[in-house]
Each structure stands twice: as structure tokens, then as C-alpha cells.
Enzyme design. Structure first.
Site, PDB file in Angstrom:
ATOM      1  N   SER A 251      31.555  63.565  30.600  1.00 48.30           N
ATOM      2  CA  SER A 251      30.986  63.140  29.327  1.00 48.30           C
ATOM      3  C   SER A 251      29.966  64.164  28.830  1.00 48.30           C
ATOM      4  CB  SER A 251      30.384  61.737  29.490  1.00 48.30           C
ATOM      5  OG  SER A 251      30.202  61.120  28.254  1.00 48.30           O
TER       6      SER A 251
ATOM      7  N   ASP B  37      36.759  58.886  28.198  1.00 43.79           N
ATOM      8  CA  ASP B  37      35.558  59.346  28.901  1.00 43.79           C
ATOM      9  C   ASP B  37      35.734  59.297  30.420  1.00 43.79           C
ATOM     10  OD1 ASP B  37      32.812  59.416  29.985  1.00 43.79           O
ATOM     11  OD2 ASP B  37      32.199  59.163  27.899  1.00 43.79           O
TER      12      ASP B  37
END
Length: 334
Positions: free
Chosen positions: A56, A170
Site C-alpha cells: 500500500s 490492496d
């Protein structure tokens, strides 16, 4: 796109020494600005990692650092404020998320151009999650901007990223602090950064909210998305305000983004605890970020200082871990 770590032999021959240092940068939205402070301290102390993995925001910072753009990223982050941050939020009603992310990709491309991960001077891995299967995907090759975009495709906020025939989300869904990729690539000493362990108390009220006598809003109230005002409700500027909310949120007030991200933080913390128990890094950094909100990108200087402080405190442990790894190396590798 499947796990394909870099050659440990190539990394072990790094001229900086026989001990291979790996860096695992965790996810945590704006708290990831602390990664900048950590990297500046490591570089200053001559403890430059030989390889890095990021999830991320950790993929964003780690990838740009691996591309040699730490100074440029720091300068850009220092200029962020609430107003210009809103300019990067290109809201959409298509694609399974609120934000398309094209503006952020364009800004990143200004720094790295058409670079691929395999062209980076420092081996780098971005972690993502495959939609539908939940598989953990290690991205070690392909277009830089596209793969980084996949790693920060937070469900419900950013639309999924399409990479080589797969839809990715993610990486924090499966590996919030990516120790495994750098371990598999041959790191002797892993420095991992967990951005969320100290932050869960951030949204907990210190006292019960005062009772209210207000009646629940009518479903026909002005703010409700009735048929007559659906166009106004979907106005991009209104969506931005709804998403980020006013500058100061108090008590039990929440924005759409805060609810999603707080829930995601709790999930990340549970996954991180389990993953690190199975494969603990040699050095774990936990910056004191509980007062930094997940969308506080305007607080770069403060977050960087907190990250730098965590790195400074960890320097004795890092040097001890490096010395121990060097002593355990076979003599023919020294």
C-alpha cells in the site's frame, strides 16, 4: 506477478558488505509518511537496505525510494495540504471504488516515466491481493506505476487495478507488513515498519459522547439522496466533502473514509500480529502515530519526525542485528 523473488546470490554480492539488509514497509495511508523519516535516518547512518518490499503506502514510498526519488517524494509530500490533496481525488461511480486514482498515477509517472520494476537500481517488491481468490501477489516486474497502483487499491475507496489479466486490490488485505518477500529474496537482517500497532486508539473517544435529544433525520431530509436531488448528491465536490469531512472531527462524528479506513486498520492489525508471530523480523519499528489520521496527508513534517524518532531509537538494535548476522556468515562469504 506470482511470487518471484530476486536472486539472493546477486543481493549477497552487494559491495556495501556481506550482510544483506531488507526493508519491509507496511501499509497505513497517511501514516506512511513516517516511512520517509525512517529512510532518511537509515541513509544518513549508512544502513541503506539492499532490497525493499512495500504494501500500500509502503509500496509507494518504498518503490520511489528504490527508484532513487526519495528527495523528490519528500519535497512533494511537504507541499501537501487539504486543498491540493483534494485535487488528487478523482471520484468515480464505476469500477468498484470511489476514486479512480488516475491523477495519482499521472503524478507518479512524472517522477519515474516508463520505468519498470526490474529496471530499479534496488530490488523492489510490491504486495497486492488478487480479487476473487485472495492470493497474495508479489509484483517484482512490470510497469512501475501500474504495479504500485495495484498495491494501494484499498477496497471501497480505490477501484481495483487490472494488471496482466488479473484484478488486484490492496496488499494489506493479506500482508500489511511484508516481511516474507524480503526474507525469500535472501535478506539476512529485516527491518520492518508497522504503522498501525500504535494507532488503534486514535479513533476511540476518551469519554462517552454527550446524550442527544435530536431526532433521527427524516429519510426525506435535505441530505438524503432522494430522487429529486440525486444529481446534487453525486456532485464531485459534495462527494469530496462527504469523503474527507470537515478539518476537525469530534466525538462520534465520522466520515465515509474514516469508517472504512478504521475498520481496515483493525483488520490489518490482526493480520499483522499473526504474520509477524510466524515470521518475525530482526528489527520491528512501531512509530508513535496514533495521533496521525489515515487521511492526514497535510501533516508530512510531523509524521516524518515521528518516523525518524522511531528509526533513531532502533539504531542500536539494527547495528546489533547486522553485527550478529555478519558473525554468523560463513567465512568464505566475508
Amino acid at each position: 506477478m506470482t511470487p518471484c523473488p530476486s536472486s539472493p546470490l546477486a543481493l549477497a554480492s552487494n559491495p556495501q558488505g556481506p550482510v544483506v539488509i531488507g526493508l519491509a514497509l507496511g501499509g497505513g495511508a497517511a501514516r506512511g509518511l513516517a516511512h520517509l523519516g525512517i529512510l532518511h535516518v537509515l541513509e544518513r547512518e549508512g544502513l541503506r537496505p539492499h532490497l525493499v518490499a512495500g504494501t500500500s503506502i509502503g509500496a509507494v514510498v518504498g518503490g520511489l525510494w528504490a527508484a532513487g526519488r526519495l528527495h523528490e517524494l519528500t519535497e512533494w509530500a511537504m507541499q501537501l495540504n487539504r486543498r491540493n490533496m483534494l485535487g488528487f481525488l478523482d471520484f468515480t461511480l464505476d469500477g468498484g471504488g470511489l476514486i479512480a486514482g488516475r491523477r495519482l498515477m499521472e503524478r507518479m509517472k512524472q517522477e519515474v516515466g516508463e520505468t519498470t520494476l526490474e529496471q530499479l537500481p534496488t530490488p523492489f517488491t510490491a504486495v497486492a491481493t488478487e480479487c476473487g481468490t485472495g492470493r497474495e501477489i508479489w509484483l517484482t516486474q512490470g510497469d512501475f506505476v501500474t504495479t504500485i497502483r495495484a498495491s494501494y487499491a484499498l477496497p471501497g475507496i480505490f477501484t481495483p487495478a487490472h494488471v496482466e489479466g488479473r484484478w488486484l486490490l490492496d496488499g494489506a488485505l493479506v500482508n500489511p507488513v511484508p516481511v516474507a518477500p524480503v526474507r525469500a529474496a535472501g535478506a539476512d537482517v529485516i527491518i520492518a515498519v508497522d504503522l498501525n500497532a500504535d494507532a488503534l486508539a486514535h479513533s476511540r473517544p476518551t469519554e462517552d459522547p454527550a446524550p442527544t435529544t435530536e431526532k433521527p433525520s427524516s429519510p426525506h431530509a435535505e441530505d438524503a439522496p432522494g430522487i429529486e436531488n440525486i444529481g446534487d448528491f453525486l456532485n464531485p465536490e459534495r462527494l469530496r466533502r462527504k469523503f474527507l469531512g470537515p478539518p476537525r472531527m469530534r466525538g462520534n462524528q465520522h466520515t465515509l473514509s474514516s469508517v472504512i479506513l478504521d475498520a481496515f486498520t483493525i483488520t490489518q492489525d490482526r493480520i499483522t500480529r499473526a504474520r509477524l508471530a510466524e515470521d518475525p523480523p530482526e528489527v520491528l519499528l512501531v512509530p508513535r502515530l496514533r495521533d496521525i489520521g489515515l487521511f492526514d496527508f497535510h501533516r508530512t513534517e510531523e509524521a516524518m519526525a515521528i518516523g525518524a524518532e522511531a528509526a533513531e531509537e532502533a539504531l542500536p538494535r539494527i547495528r546489533e542485528a547486522v553485527a550478529k548476522a555478519a558473525a554468523q556468515k560463513p567465512k568464505n562469504q566475508n
